[in-house]
Write an enzyme that holds these catalytic residues in place. Structure first.
Site, mmCIF file in Angstrom:
data_model
loop_
_atom_site.group_PDB
_atom_site.id
_atom_site.type_symbol
_atom_site.label_atom_id
_atom_site.label_comp_id
_atom_site.label_asym_id
_atom_site.label_seq_id
_atom_site.Cartn_x
_atom_site.Cartn_y
_atom_site.Cartn_z
ATOM 1 N N ASN A 94 0.827 -1.207 0.000
ATOM 2 C CA ASN A 94 0.000 0.000 0.000
ATOM 3 C C ASN A 94 0.860 1.253 0.000
ATOM 4 O O ASN A 94 1.940 1.281 0.601
ATOM 5 C CB ASN A 94 -0.921 -0.002 1.222
ATOM 6 C CG ASN A 94 -1.801 -1.233 1.270
ATOM 7 O OD1 ASN A 94 -2.174 -1.775 0.242
ATOM 8 N ND2 ASN A 94 -2.129 -1.685 2.475
ATOM 9 N N HIS A 111 5.883 -0.382 -2.808
ATOM 10 C CA HIS A 111 5.257 0.264 -3.964
ATOM 11 C C HIS A 111 5.261 1.788 -3.858
ATOM 12 O O HIS A 111 4.551 2.465 -4.603
ATOM 13 C CB HIS A 111 3.823 -0.248 -4.151
ATOM 14 C CG HIS A 111 3.765 -1.656 -4.634
ATOM 15 N ND1 HIS A 111 2.624 -2.422 -4.592
ATOM 16 C CD2 HIS A 111 4.724 -2.460 -5.173
ATOM 17 C CE1 HIS A 111 2.867 -3.630 -5.088
ATOM 18 N NE2 HIS A 111 4.145 -3.673 -5.449
ATOM 19 N N GLY A 178 -4.321 -9.487 3.793
ATOM 20 C CA GLY A 178 -5.092 -8.649 2.882
ATOM 21 C C GLY A 178 -4.514 -8.527 1.491
ATOM 22 O O GLY A 178 -4.652 -7.477 0.860
ATOM 23 N N SER A 180 -4.007 -10.182 -2.597
ATOM 24 C CA SER A 180 -4.714 -10.988 -3.590
ATOM 25 C C SER A 180 -3.930 -12.224 -3.997
ATOM 26 O O SER A 180 -4.493 -13.181 -4.520
ATOM 27 C CB SER A 180 -4.996 -10.145 -4.840
ATOM 28 O OG SER A 180 -3.773 -9.786 -5.475
ATOM 29 N N GLU A 206 -10.899 -13.582 2.099
ATOM 30 C CA GLU A 206 -11.185 -14.858 1.453
ATOM 31 C C GLU A 206 -9.880 -15.425 0.923
ATOM 32 O O GLU A 206 -8.875 -14.709 0.849
ATOM 33 C CB GLU A 206 -12.194 -14.676 0.316
ATOM 34 C CG GLU A 206 -11.742 -13.704 -0.738
ATOM 35 C CD GLU A 206 -12.824 -13.388 -1.763
ATOM 36 O OE1 GLU A 206 -12.459 -12.943 -2.874
ATOM 37 O OE2 GLU A 206 -14.017 -13.578 -1.453
#
Length: 237
Positions: A94, A111, A178, A180, A206
């Site tokens: 983030n 990043h 958190g 992907s 998920e």
């Protein structure tokens, strides 16, 4: 056995509960722009004014956000570990400063950071609270119009990779929170950890795309799962 050194990778799922959207969200700021136009070097070189306009909007969206319980819990875990001679390294994908606002220190922003600018010519990095403009000059080299957001665009190499792999290799536990599991090189950290016989764990809303690589997992809201997990670890010390 309580791990002495913990390496934590965080992604957009941690900041989402603070109200920050990502380019994967169907609504919000990213839906109004093509990623290749505003988040690539080619897009910047083609139309720098448009890129700066986009990042001014992003910077404004970051101004009023506050850390959520997940950020605060990670800061508490880091302090608790340091107080007993251990180490918690927080590496984030983030570009916000919510980890710092939550009490964490020495966060690795692989990043980049939305609150900083970088000279496109000499590479000098400085903090900048105001809006970006082609009329601004670099304080280091003096060039006008060359200040870009200090963020990593698609196709660019993430920052501090040597430090990241050094810290990861020295860890006893790798935790992904958190993320992907789709964006490399961060998505490859779990495989690197496994190759070094480092215990791995995923905390996510998920299962991620590489969930099958983790030794353990907890699923649910980061603001709920992370504080509970951190409290457990601190209680075991």
């Amino acid at each position: 056995m309580v791990p002495a050194k913990i390496f934590i990778l965080t992604g957009a799922g941690v900041s989402a509960e603070s109200g920050l959207s990502t380019f994967r969200d169907k609504g919000g700021l990213w839906a109004e722009y093509r990623v290749e136009d505003v988040a690539s070097l080619a897009g910047y070189e083609r139309d720098p004014a448009r890129v700066l306009e986009f990042y001014n909007l992003r910077r404004n969206s970051h101004r009023d956000v506050r850390p959520n319980p997940a950020h605060v819990a990670l800061g508490q875990l880091q302090r608790a570990w340091a107080g007993r001679g251990g180490e918690v390294t927080i590496c984030t994908q983030n570009i916000d400063h919510l980890h710092e606002a939550g009490g964490a220190e020495n966060v690795i922003h692989m990043h980049g950071e939305i609150g900083k600018v970088r000279c496109h010519d000499c590479g000098d990095v400085t903090a900048a609270d105001g809006e970006l403009s082609l009329a601004l000059g670099c304080g280091a080299c003096g060039r006008i119009g060359g200040l870009r957001p200090h963020v990593v665009w698609f196709g660019e190499t993430p920052l501090e990779m040597d430090t990241i792999y050094e810290k990861l290799a020295a860890a006893d536990l790798f935790v992904s929170i958190g993320t992907s599991g789709a964006v490399y090189p961060a998505a490859g950290f779990v495989a690197a950890a496994r190759s070094g016989d480092i215990e791995t764990m995923e905390i996510n809303l998920e299962p991620s795309e590489n969930a099958f690589l983790f030794d353990a997992a907890r699923y649910g809201k980061a603001s709920e799962i992370v504080p509970a997990w951190a409290a457990e670890l601190i209680g075991q010390m």
